[in-house]
Design a protein around this motif. Structure first.
Motif, short mmCIF file in Angstrom:
data_model
loop_
_atom_site.label_atom_id
_atom_site.label_comp_id
_atom_site.label_asym_id
_atom_site.label_seq_id
_atom_site.Cartn_x
_atom_site.Cartn_y
_atom_site.Cartn_z
N GLY A 1 0.81 -1.21 0.00
CA GLY A 1 0.00 0.00 0.00
C GLY A 1 0.84 1.25 0.00
O GLY A 1 2.01 1.25 0.40
N ILE A 2 0.24 2.32 -0.48
CA ILE A 2 0.92 3.61 -0.50
C ILE A 2 0.09 4.62 0.29
O ILE A 2 -1.14 4.68 0.16
N LEU A 3 0.77 5.37 1.15
CA LEU A 3 0.13 6.36 2.00
C LEU A 3 0.59 7.76 1.63
O LEU A 3 1.58 7.93 0.94
N GLY A 4 -0.12 8.75 2.11
CA GLY A 4 0.40 10.11 2.07
C GLY A 4 0.17 10.86 0.78
O GLY A 4 -0.73 10.57 0.00
N CYS A 5 1.04 11.85 0.56
CA CYS A 5 0.83 12.85 -0.50
C CYS A 5 0.86 12.25 -1.90
O CYS A 5 0.07 12.63 -2.76
N MET A 6 1.76 11.33 -2.16
CA MET A 6 1.85 10.73 -3.48
C MET A 6 0.63 9.86 -3.76
O MET A 6 0.16 9.76 -4.91
N ALA A 7 0.09 9.25 -2.71
CA ALA A 7 -1.13 8.46 -2.86
C ALA A 7 -2.28 9.34 -3.33
O ALA A 7 -3.06 8.97 -4.21
N GLU A 8 -2.36 10.51 -2.75
CA GLU A 8 -3.42 11.45 -3.11
C GLU A 8 -3.31 11.88 -4.57
O GLU A 8 -4.30 12.01 -5.27
N ARG A 9 -2.09 12.06 -5.04
CA ARG A 9 -1.87 12.64 -6.35
C ARG A 9 -1.90 11.64 -7.49
O ARG A 9 -2.30 11.95 -8.60
N LEU A 10 -1.46 10.39 -7.23
CA LEU A 10 -1.26 9.42 -8.31
C LEU A 10 -2.04 8.13 -8.12
O LEU A 10 -1.62 7.07 -8.59
N LYS A 11 -3.18 8.22 -7.46
CA LYS A 11 -3.92 7.01 -7.09
C LYS A 11 -4.24 6.12 -8.29
O LYS A 11 -3.96 4.92 -8.28
N GLY A 12 -4.81 6.70 -9.35
CA GLY A 12 -5.22 5.90 -10.50
C GLY A 12 -4.06 5.25 -11.22
O GLY A 12 -4.11 4.08 -11.59
N LYS A 13 -3.01 5.99 -11.40
CA LYS A 13 -1.86 5.49 -12.13
C LYS A 13 -1.19 4.33 -11.40
O LYS A 13 -0.83 3.32 -12.01
N LEU A 14 -1.05 4.46 -10.09
CA LEU A 14 -0.37 3.42 -9.31
C LEU A 14 -1.21 2.15 -9.20
O LEU A 14 -0.68 1.04 -9.17
N LEU A 15 -2.52 2.32 -9.15
CA LEU A 15 -3.42 1.17 -9.00
C LEU A 15 -3.67 0.46 -10.32
O LEU A 15 -3.50 -0.76 -10.41
N GLU A 16 -4.07 1.19 -11.33
CA GLU A 16 -4.55 0.58 -12.56
C GLU A 16 -3.48 0.44 -13.65
O GLU A 16 -3.28 -0.63 -14.21
N GLU A 17 -2.76 1.56 -13.93
CA GLU A 17 -1.81 1.52 -15.03
C GLU A 17 -0.56 0.70 -14.70
O GLU A 17 -0.16 -0.18 -15.45
N GLU A 18 0.02 0.98 -13.54
CA GLU A 18 1.29 0.34 -13.20
C GLU A 18 1.11 -0.89 -12.31
O GLU A 18 2.03 -1.69 -12.18
N LYS A 19 -0.08 -1.00 -11.68
CA LYS A 19 -0.41 -2.16 -10.83
C LYS A 19 0.69 -2.43 -9.80
O LYS A 19 1.11 -3.57 -9.59
N LEU A 20 1.14 -1.36 -9.15
CA LEU A 20 2.20 -1.48 -8.15
C LEU A 20 1.67 -1.67 -6.74
O LEU A 20 2.41 -2.12 -5.86
N VAL A 21 0.42 -1.32 -6.51
CA VAL A 21 -0.11 -1.35 -5.14
C VAL A 21 -1.51 -1.96 -5.10
O VAL A 21 -2.23 -2.00 -6.11
N ASP A 22 -1.87 -2.39 -3.89
CA ASP A 22 -3.22 -2.90 -3.62
C ASP A 22 -4.04 -1.90 -2.83
O ASP A 22 -5.27 -1.96 -2.83
N LEU A 23 -3.35 -0.99 -2.13
CA LEU A 23 -4.02 -0.03 -1.25
C LEU A 23 -3.50 1.37 -1.54
O LEU A 23 -2.30 1.56 -1.74
N VAL A 24 -4.41 2.33 -1.55
CA VAL A 24 -4.04 3.73 -1.69
C VAL A 24 -4.81 4.51 -0.63
O VAL A 24 -6.03 4.55 -0.65
N ILE A 25 -4.05 5.12 0.31
CA ILE A 25 -4.68 5.79 1.44
C ILE A 25 -4.13 7.20 1.57
O ILE A 25 -2.93 7.40 1.75
#
Length: 474
Positions: free
Chosen positions: A107-131
């Motif tokens: 999972g990714i927390l904090g400021c970058m999570a807020e800014r790049l949620k869609g990209k990290l989850l769907e495009e790059e599939k790097l994380v399971d959680l975005v908070i």
């Protein structure tokens, strides 16, 4: 220090990217293990301690080995492009570990999570959680979602959340210093800064919850607290039932009155908001450290207007004069950006001259890195060539190094009250601590019967550009 190293520095530079392991927890009593890394400002490290507390209540214990963790979290920073690149690299490494350990969640927390949620989850599939920074209370439910195969996402910002009722678990603690968050968010809208968009609007925490946390820290042996906020000087809390208003100056006084043995620091101040009331309160209490981090960003009034800093060059210099007038022994440090949009050589020279005028003891120095979503990214062109940014930054670094060395050499022969924080990094035969002015002081243990957390008087016998060296005196 090389320029390219300096651009990666953060306010808690010695701890950037290190995993946190709560020393007060015994992981073997928990069913699952979590691993957390934090990047960026001190607020992120404080947030990780809140997250650790929430996870502890859900049956998670800490580990320093991410490969054995059931949950891997990265608390992120979006303040510069380099920080985001570092986080992406780590997430790629964690993705590989996840393939080797069935059931692991990342999972990714904090400021970058807020800014790049869609990209990290769907495009790059790097994380399971975005908070996001205001959604940590929902972490248990989001973990359940992710365990069932769904994506756990909550990046909603709040106008009320301060986490004031959650007792942080002190992570990777030396047992002497601790952070205490007093407010969240920012209203300043500096054009280069992404914080208002990733952390939301400003709100102040209940003053009595802050005092209780500081008292608890003191009762458990801590001897220094740093009050944290994006702009601590705008702290303002109202207790309508008691018809009571607590300003930042009043809060400082309340914390200082817990005990004369408890040192009080704070970070960060916006020049426009630090008041005479704050300065006189600092001067009145010996245990309020004589240290102010006062970011200037640029010495050019034209640049300051483009940055939306709401003060001029002359106004800032007058504020420095006022601090020196009220507290002649106060240390002042700063943040400086080289190569902001349209910056000319004349603007750059103004920055060099204001650094010389202010005689900062230390500065955090960077070249400008455009952040998507900021006012500057929408309004201005990032038109200064990289080689020019680096050259200007290098000139700033050289000047600051000279000033830092001069400041430290001027302390030779003086005696300072030092709080012992632990062994020196270079030798177990030496103690290391800080003066009220936030300068690192190293001195021999010799045969003195003192311990970590004690105060000692140290006479400075020599110095480097970064450290004061001395010996204990009666």
């Amino acid at each position: 220090m090389e320029t390219l190293e300096l651009i990666d520095k953060v306010h808690d530079e010695d701890r950037q990217g290190e995993p946190f392991a709560p020393i007060a927890i015994e992981p073997n009593i928990y069913k699952k293990k979590f691993y957390i890394e934090s990047y960026g400002c001190a607020m992120n490290f404080a947030d990780s301690e809140i997250v650790a507390s929430i996870l502890s209540n859900e049956g998670f214990g800490a580990t320093k080995n991410f490969e054995e963790a059931d949950l891997v979290l990265v608390n992120t920073c979006s303040i510069r492009e380099k920080a985001e690149a570092t986080v992406r690299k780590r997430l790629t490494e964690f993705k590989k570990a996840k393939q080797a350990k069935r059931g692991m969640l990342v999972g990714i927390l904090g400021c970058m999570a807020e800014r790049l949620k869609g990209k990290l989850l769907e495009e790059e599939k790097l994380v399971d959680l975005v908070i996001g920074p205001d959604a940590y209370r929902t972490l248990p439910a989001l973990i359940q979602d992710a365990e069932s195969g769904q994506k756990g996402v909550n990046v909603l910002l709040s106008r009320e959340e301060t986490y004031g009722d959650i007792a942080p678990i002190r992570l990777d603690s030396n047992g002497v210093n601790s952070f205490v968050s007093i407010m969240r968010g920012c209203n300043n809208m500096c054009s280069f800064c992404v914080v208002p968009f990733t952390r939301g609007r400003e709100r102040s925490r209940d003053a009595f919850s802050i005092i209780n946390e500081c008292k608890d820290l003191f009762d458990n042996g801590y001897r220094e607290v740093t009050l944290l906020g994006q702009n601590v000087d705008s702290y303002y809390w109202v207790d309508e039932q008691k018809d009571m208003v607590v300003t930042f100056a009043k809060l400082l006084e309340m914390v200082a009155n817990i005990s004369p043995l408890l040192r009080v620091r704070f970070s960060t101040s916006h020049p426009k908001d630090i008041t005479d009331e704050v300065l006189f309160t600092m001067a009145r209490y010996e245990n309020i450290c004589k240290y102010i981090h006062l970011p200037v960003q640029s010495g050019s009034t034209r640049m300051l207007q483009l940055m939306n800093r709401t003060y001029t060059r002359e106004w800032y210099m007058a504020k420095v004069d006022r601090i020196r007038e009220i507290m002649p022994d106060c240390s002042i440090t700063s943040d400086i950006i080289a190569g902001f949009c349209t910056e000319t050589e004349e603007d750059h020279q103004d920055t060099l001259s204001i650094i010389e005028y202010s005689k900062y003891d230390m500065s955090y120095m960077f070249f400008y890195s455009e952040r998507p979503g900021t006012l500057a990214a929408r309004r201005f062109t990032d038109d200064i060539p990289l080689e020019v940014k680096k050259r200007r930054l290098n000139e700033i670094v050289k000047l600051q190094n000279r000033l830092s060395q001069h400041s430290n050499f001027a302390d030779i022969g003086k005696t300072f009250k030092v709080l012992i924080e632990g062994n020196s990094k270079k030798s177990e035969n030496d103690w290391a601590g800080k003066s009220s002015q936030n300068k690192v002081v190293v001195f021999p243990k010799a045969s003195y019967n003192v311990n970590k957390g004690d105060y000692v008087n140290v006479k400075i016998t020599s110095a480097t550009g970064a450290t004061l060296l001395g010996e204990i005196v009666e």
